[in-house]
Scaffold this active site. Structure first.
Site, mmCIF file in Angstrom:
data_model
loop_
_atom_site.group_PDB
_atom_site.id
_atom_site.type_symbol
_atom_site.label_atom_id
_atom_site.label_comp_id
_atom_site.label_asym_id
_atom_site.label_seq_id
_atom_site.Cartn_x
_atom_site.Cartn_y
_atom_site.Cartn_z
ATOM 1 N N PRO A 96 52.785 44.343 36.258
ATOM 2 C CA PRO A 96 51.980 44.714 36.941
ATOM 3 C C PRO A 96 51.164 45.673 36.175
ATOM 4 O O PRO A 96 51.600 46.770 35.395
ATOM 5 C CB PRO A 96 52.754 45.715 37.972
ATOM 6 C CG PRO A 96 53.810 44.795 37.937
ATOM 7 C CD PRO A 96 54.204 44.204 36.742
ATOM 8 N N CYS A 97 49.718 45.695 36.325
ATOM 9 C CA CYS A 97 48.689 46.476 35.423
ATOM 10 C C CYS A 97 47.961 47.439 36.154
ATOM 11 O O CYS A 97 47.327 48.390 35.356
ATOM 12 C CB CYS A 97 47.819 45.478 34.908
ATOM 13 S SG CYS A 97 46.709 44.471 36.295
ATOM 14 N N GLN A 98 48.296 47.895 37.277
ATOM 15 C CA GLN A 98 47.454 48.943 38.004
ATOM 16 C C GLN A 98 47.530 50.250 37.358
ATOM 17 O O GLN A 98 46.240 50.918 37.274
ATOM 18 C CB GLN A 98 47.844 49.206 39.446
ATOM 19 C CG GLN A 98 47.513 48.120 40.330
ATOM 20 C CD GLN A 98 48.568 46.786 40.353
ATOM 21 O OE1 GLN A 98 49.446 46.801 39.498
ATOM 22 N NE2 GLN A 98 48.204 45.954 41.191
ATOM 23 N N TYR A 100 47.076 50.897 34.188
ATOM 24 C CA TYR A 100 46.459 50.830 32.846
ATOM 25 C C TYR A 100 44.891 50.186 33.478
ATOM 26 O O TYR A 100 43.936 50.222 32.579
ATOM 27 C CB TYR A 100 46.953 49.624 31.870
ATOM 28 C CG TYR A 100 48.348 49.783 31.876
ATOM 29 C CD1 TYR A 100 48.995 50.767 31.181
ATOM 30 C CD2 TYR A 100 49.369 48.775 31.937
ATOM 31 C CE1 TYR A 100 50.393 50.864 30.877
ATOM 32 C CE2 TYR A 100 50.634 48.792 31.786
ATOM 33 C CZ TYR A 100 51.147 49.875 31.312
ATOM 34 O OH TYR A 100 52.369 50.005 30.650
ATOM 35 N N ASN A 135 47.125 40.353 30.906
ATOM 36 C CA ASN A 135 47.197 41.871 31.394
ATOM 37 C C ASN A 135 45.676 42.371 31.151
ATOM 38 O O ASN A 135 44.834 41.608 30.527
ATOM 39 C CB ASN A 135 48.003 42.690 30.659
ATOM 40 C CG ASN A 135 48.852 43.691 31.717
ATOM 41 O OD1 ASN A 135 48.031 44.264 32.351
ATOM 42 N ND2 ASN A 135 50.183 43.513 31.475
#
Length: 359
Positions: A96-98, A100, A135
């Site tokens: 999960p990249c939210q 960043y 990502n």
């Protein structure tokens, strides 16, 4: 494609040969990465995600099995059981990249490093032959990414990573993504751009039947657009492709646009242009006021299906049952968070080329 499958906690299969390649996809979402890998000919045996709402789309569109699991708590032994004895193991995922992402909304209460570091732990415990992670570019500036690289290096992996333009892989967006590949066998090459000219918005969505704001297509209910207020309908009617809210009459401009801070967001309430790539598709793409997500010529935001096509999902990819349509926010989040299928296919091709040479 397989029919809908029952959820399960473990997948075990028998490899057809000692050199059979099997992939486990961590943080799989609705299956963008899995679908691209399958399109490249790779056998994905399972996809794991903590969001149970992803199961329908993942299972009905892909040959892999969906496993509902909290990957911050799932044991390495559980993941290991999903590979067959003797299989060439590949572990992939998009943690999960939210936290960043520059498009993230709000502040997460969870440790943003936890998913990436957990991915690193699985690699260290399981030692698959090949690892791949996709990502947002900003993750490379986070200490968790350095920790991931250190884990790979200490486990004997050859590592390649770079921020790549998705448009170079057939994705009709200006999106950029960090792609990492690592191998215990030998140095491994990242996928090479195979597109001489970027795909455009027209090529991606120009063939879809017109719909109005607030309307859904009867044949494809996912081709539906959010409703617009009266003022937003006037705003989009006064917008031109590639233009900004500065093109509007003064009485249509929002109060925030008239302040100094609003001047720095010219793409908000913008229309896309037909003959260039779209902007990055975010989880909020279905909202006209959330970016340059206005349709090039129709007076509405792009539909859920159009967002999925810009993410290079096949046009028949199912995100919801026709009789039980989900909320725009849920489907939009699933589509916006996905790995673009066309990019995933090229990652799969790079894995295939590497394994054909070294196993």
């Amino acid at each position: 494609m397989t029919a809908e499958k029952e959820p399960h906690l473990s997948v075990a299969r028998t490899a057809t040969s000692p050199s059979a390649v099997q992939v486990v996809d961590l943080f799989c979402g609705v299956g963008g990465l899995t679908r691209g890998l399958e399109d490249s000919g790779i056998n994905v045996v399972a996809g794991l995600d903590s969001d149970a709402d992803c199961e329908y789309a993942y299972s009905v569109n892909n040959d892999a099995r969906f496993v509902h699991a909290n990957l911050l708590e799932t044991s390495s032994d559980e993941i290991e059981s999903m590979w067959s004895a003797g299989a060439v193991r590949v572990l992939v995922g998009c943690a999960p990249c939210q936290p960043y992402s520059k498009y993230s909304r709000g502040t997460s209460k969870e440790d943003p490093s936890a998913p990436v570091l957990r991915f690193a732990k699985y690699v260290d415990d399981l030692r698959p032959a090949v690892v791949s992670m996709e990502n947002v570019p900003a993750v490379s500036r986070h200490p968790a990414f350095n920790g991931f690289l250190e884990t790979l290096a200490s486990a004997g992996y050859h590592i390649s990573w770079e921020t790549l333009p998705a448009s170079g892989f057939g994705v009709p967006q200006t999106r950029k993504r960090l792609v990492l590949m690592a191998s215990r066998l030998a140095p491994i090459a990242l996928p090479a751009s195979n597109v001489a000219k970027a795909k455009t918005v027209r090529q991606a969505i120009g063939r879809l039947v017109p719909i109005s704001a607030g309307e859904a297509n009867k044949v494809d209910p996912t081709h539906r657009a959010s409703a617009l207020s009266a003022v937003n309908l006037e705003r989009i009617r006064n917008s031109r492709p590639g233009g900004t809210w500065r093109d509007w009459p003064d009485d249509l401009r929002a109060a925030c646009h008239k302040g100094e801070s609003g001047a720095t967001f010219p793409a908000v309430y913008g229309r896309m242009e037909w003959d260039v790539p779209a902007p990055t598709v975010t989880t909020q793409f279905f909202g006209y006021g959330n970016g340059r997500f206005g349709h090039p010529v129709q007076d509405r935001a792009i539909s859920l299906r159009e967002g999925a096509l810009l993410q290079t999902f096949p046009q028949d990819y199912k995100f919801e049952k026709a009789e039980t349509l989900r909320s725009f926010a849920l489907v939009g989040r699933h589509i916006g968070n996905a790995v673009p299928v066309a990019l995933a296919k090229q990652i799969g091709n790079a894995i295939n080329s590497h394994l054909e040479k070294y196993i």
